[in-house]
Design a protein around this motif. Structure first.
Motif, mmCIF file in Angstrom:
data_model
loop_
_atom_site.group_PDB
_atom_site.id
_atom_site.type_symbol
_atom_site.label_atom_id
_atom_site.label_comp_id
_atom_site.label_asym_id
_atom_site.label_seq_id
_atom_site.Cartn_x
_atom_site.Cartn_y
_atom_site.Cartn_z
ATOM 1 N N ILE A 22 46.219 75.475 28.849
ATOM 2 C CA ILE A 22 45.771 75.976 30.139
ATOM 3 C C ILE A 22 46.636 75.384 31.250
ATOM 4 C CG2 ILE A 22 44.031 74.149 30.353
ATOM 5 C CD1 ILE A 22 42.261 76.151 31.852
ATOM 6 N N PRO A 23 47.066 76.173 32.223
ATOM 7 C CA PRO A 23 47.887 75.632 33.311
ATOM 8 C C PRO A 23 47.141 74.551 34.099
ATOM 9 C CG PRO A 23 47.998 78.027 33.291
ATOM 10 C CD PRO A 23 46.929 77.641 32.318
ATOM 11 N N VAL A 24 47.858 73.473 34.423
ATOM 12 C CA VAL A 24 47.275 72.341 35.141
ATOM 13 C C VAL A 24 48.163 71.980 36.331
ATOM 14 C CG1 VAL A 24 46.663 69.886 35.038
ATOM 15 C CG2 VAL A 24 46.168 71.386 33.083
ATOM 16 N N ILE A 25 47.548 71.884 37.508
ATOM 17 C CA ILE A 25 48.222 71.340 38.683
ATOM 18 C C ILE A 25 47.655 69.951 38.917
ATOM 19 C CG2 ILE A 25 48.635 71.546 41.164
ATOM 20 C CD1 ILE A 25 48.385 74.553 40.898
ATOM 21 N N MET A 26 48.520 68.955 38.899
ATOM 22 C CA MET A 26 48.087 67.566 39.081
ATOM 23 C C MET A 26 48.027 67.251 40.564
ATOM 24 S SD MET A 26 47.696 65.459 36.385
ATOM 25 C CE MET A 26 47.098 63.786 36.191
ATOM 26 N N LEU A 27 46.947 66.597 40.990
ATOM 27 C CA LEU A 27 46.792 66.157 42.373
ATOM 28 C C LEU A 27 47.148 64.677 42.428
ATOM 29 C CD1 LEU A 27 43.329 67.866 43.062
ATOM 30 C CD2 LEU A 27 45.613 68.839 43.351
ATOM 31 N N THR A 28 48.268 64.336 43.084
ATOM 32 C CA THR A 28 48.773 62.966 43.066
ATOM 33 C C THR A 28 48.810 62.393 44.480
ATOM 34 O OG1 THR A 28 51.104 63.589 43.336
ATOM 35 C CG2 THR A 28 50.243 63.558 41.096
ATOM 36 N N ALA A 29 48.805 61.070 44.575
ATOM 37 C CA ALA A 29 48.896 60.413 45.877
ATOM 38 C C ALA A 29 50.294 60.593 46.448
ATOM 39 C CB ALA A 29 48.573 58.929 45.733
ATOM 40 N N ARG A 30 50.372 60.945 47.731
ATOM 41 C CA ARG A 30 51.675 61.136 48.368
ATOM 42 C C ARG A 30 52.470 59.835 48.307
ATOM 43 N NH1 ARG A 30 53.585 65.179 51.312
ATOM 44 N NH2 ARG A 30 51.521 66.143 51.478
ATOM 45 N N GLY A 31 53.717 59.945 47.914
ATOM 46 C CA GLY A 31 54.575 58.775 47.809
ATOM 47 C C GLY A 31 54.563 58.133 46.427
ATOM 48 N N GLU A 32 53.578 58.494 45.597
ATOM 49 C CA GLU A 32 53.506 57.916 44.259
ATOM 50 C C GLU A 32 54.294 58.784 43.273
ATOM 51 O OE1 GLU A 32 52.270 55.068 43.230
ATOM 52 O OE2 GLU A 32 51.668 54.522 45.259
ATOM 53 N N SER A 33 55.614 58.627 43.301
ATOM 54 C CA SER A 33 56.465 59.448 42.429
ATOM 55 C C SER A 33 56.196 59.154 40.957
ATOM 56 C CB SER A 33 57.944 59.220 42.753
ATOM 57 O OG SER A 33 58.286 57.861 42.597
ATOM 58 N N VAL A 34 55.759 57.925 40.660
ATOM 59 C CA VAL A 34 55.454 57.571 39.266
ATOM 60 C C VAL A 34 54.324 58.449 38.739
ATOM 61 C CG1 VAL A 34 54.565 55.761 37.760
ATOM 62 C CG2 VAL A 34 56.269 55.199 39.480
ATOM 63 N N ASP A 35 53.293 58.683 39.574
ATOM 64 C CA ASP A 35 52.188 59.548 39.160
ATOM 65 C C ASP A 35 52.673 60.958 38.859
ATOM 66 O OD1 ASP A 35 50.413 57.510 39.393
ATOM 67 O OD2 ASP A 35 49.411 58.245 41.188
ATOM 68 N N ARG A 36 53.583 61.460 39.672
ATOM 69 C CA ARG A 36 54.086 62.824 39.458
ATOM 70 C C ARG A 36 54.867 62.910 38.148
ATOM 71 N NH1 ARG A 36 54.631 62.287 45.097
ATOM 72 N NH2 ARG A 36 56.875 61.904 45.120
ATOM 73 N N VAL A 37 55.710 61.907 37.920
ATOM 74 C CA VAL A 37 56.498 61.882 36.681
ATOM 75 C C VAL A 37 55.576 61.786 35.468
ATOM 76 C CG1 VAL A 37 58.120 60.522 35.317
ATOM 77 C CG2 VAL A 37 58.594 60.955 37.729
ATOM 78 N N LEU A 38 54.585 60.874 35.530
ATOM 79 C CA LEU A 38 53.657 60.720 34.412
ATOM 80 C C LEU A 38 52.860 61.994 34.177
ATOM 81 C CD1 LEU A 38 52.271 57.093 34.914
ATOM 82 C CD2 LEU A 38 53.666 57.935 33.017
ATOM 83 N N GLY A 39 52.433 62.650 35.257
ATOM 84 C CA GLY A 39 51.691 63.898 35.114
ATOM 85 C C GLY A 39 52.504 64.954 34.395
ATOM 86 N N LEU A 40 53.761 65.104 34.787
ATOM 87 C CA LEU A 40 54.630 66.097 34.145
ATOM 88 C C LEU A 40 54.945 65.697 32.701
ATOM 89 C CD1 LEU A 40 57.006 66.764 37.160
ATOM 90 C CD2 LEU A 40 55.354 68.381 36.211
ATOM 91 N N GLU A 41 55.123 64.403 32.462
ATOM 92 C CA GLU A 41 55.384 63.939 31.096
ATOM 93 C C GLU A 41 54.198 64.194 30.182
ATOM 94 O OE1 GLU A 41 56.487 59.842 31.348
ATOM 95 O OE2 GLU A 41 58.642 60.289 31.467
#
Length: 230
Positions: free
Chosen positions: A73-92
């Motif tokens: 199912i498609p997922v859009i992750m909601l991450t804290a602004r500036g937390e690039s680590v969260d974005r990378v982990l979400g995509l990983e």
């Protein structure tokens, strides 16, 4: 109405988004902890999940990891602004896209519409575009949304499938990141957006190496990617 599941412990935000999305023709259900969110996401009642990182009972990464074992199912992750680590982990962990908090509702709506556009385009592909693609031992069937290597099915997310299909349709040719983003996410790439790079990285891991120990996908620095001919 298209059904969207929001997994976020901010109750007030859930009420606001429910009202806003209903005006755009979407039905939103909000749950406020990770365990309940995972159960709902696996219920088959939703077309898209909005998933926060910080959640009680199970955090967003745990939810996503367990969800990806059973669902694409498609997922859009909601991450804290500036937390690039969260974005990378979400995509990983298998998120299709991400949006940093705090965000404007128009921005979130654009991401939601983009993913639904990709889903709808995939479903509406003409019969001529549903021809199976084959590159060496890689095979991809657009009609069934399945891809295999040497007969073994690859556990791809929707975004990864879109990237692979676009590369296989253009085997041997450079494909720019904007084209891959439209194929995978239904939107143009934004400045400093590494989502396509991460989807390609995940795809490489799932494809593994060729028999000669070379990579299936070649990087053309600052320009895009190419699926190398066998």
């Amino acid at each position: 109405m298209k059904s969207v599941l929001l997994i976020d412990d901010d109750v007030e935000l859930g009420e606001l988004l429910k009202e806003y999305l209903s005006m755009e023709g979407y039905e939103l259900t909000a749950v406020h902890d990770g365990e309940t969110g995972l159960q709902q996401a696996l219920s088959g009642n939703y077309s898209l999940v909005l998933l926060d990182v910080m959640l009680p009972k199970k955090n967003g990464f745990e939810v996503l990891r367990e969800l990806r074992q059973k669902s694409s199912i498609p997922v859009i992750m909601l991450t804290a602004r500036g937390e690039s680590v969260d974005r990378v982990l979400g995509l990983e962990h298998g998120a299709d896209d991400y949006i940093p908090k705090p965000y404007h509702h128009h921005e979130l709506m654009a991401r939601i519409k983009a993913l639904f556009r990709r889903i709808e385009l995939s479903a509406e592909e003409p019969e001529s575009a549903s021809t199976e693609l084959k590159v060496g031992e890689l095979e991809l069937n657009p009609a069934t949304r399945t891809a295999t290597r040497a007969g073994e099915e690859l556990p791809l997310t929707g975004a990864e499938f879109g990237v692979l299909q676009c590369l296989m349709e253009n085997v041997g040719d450079l494909v720019d990141k904007d084209s891959l983003s439209m194929a995978a996410l239904g939107r143009q790439l934004m400045a400093y957006d590494r989502s396509i790079d991460m989807h390609v990285s995940n795809l490489r891991k799932k494809l593994g190496k060729r028999d000669d120990d070379s990579d299936w996908i070649k990087t053309v620095r600052s320009r895009g990617y190419m699926l190398v001919r066998v």
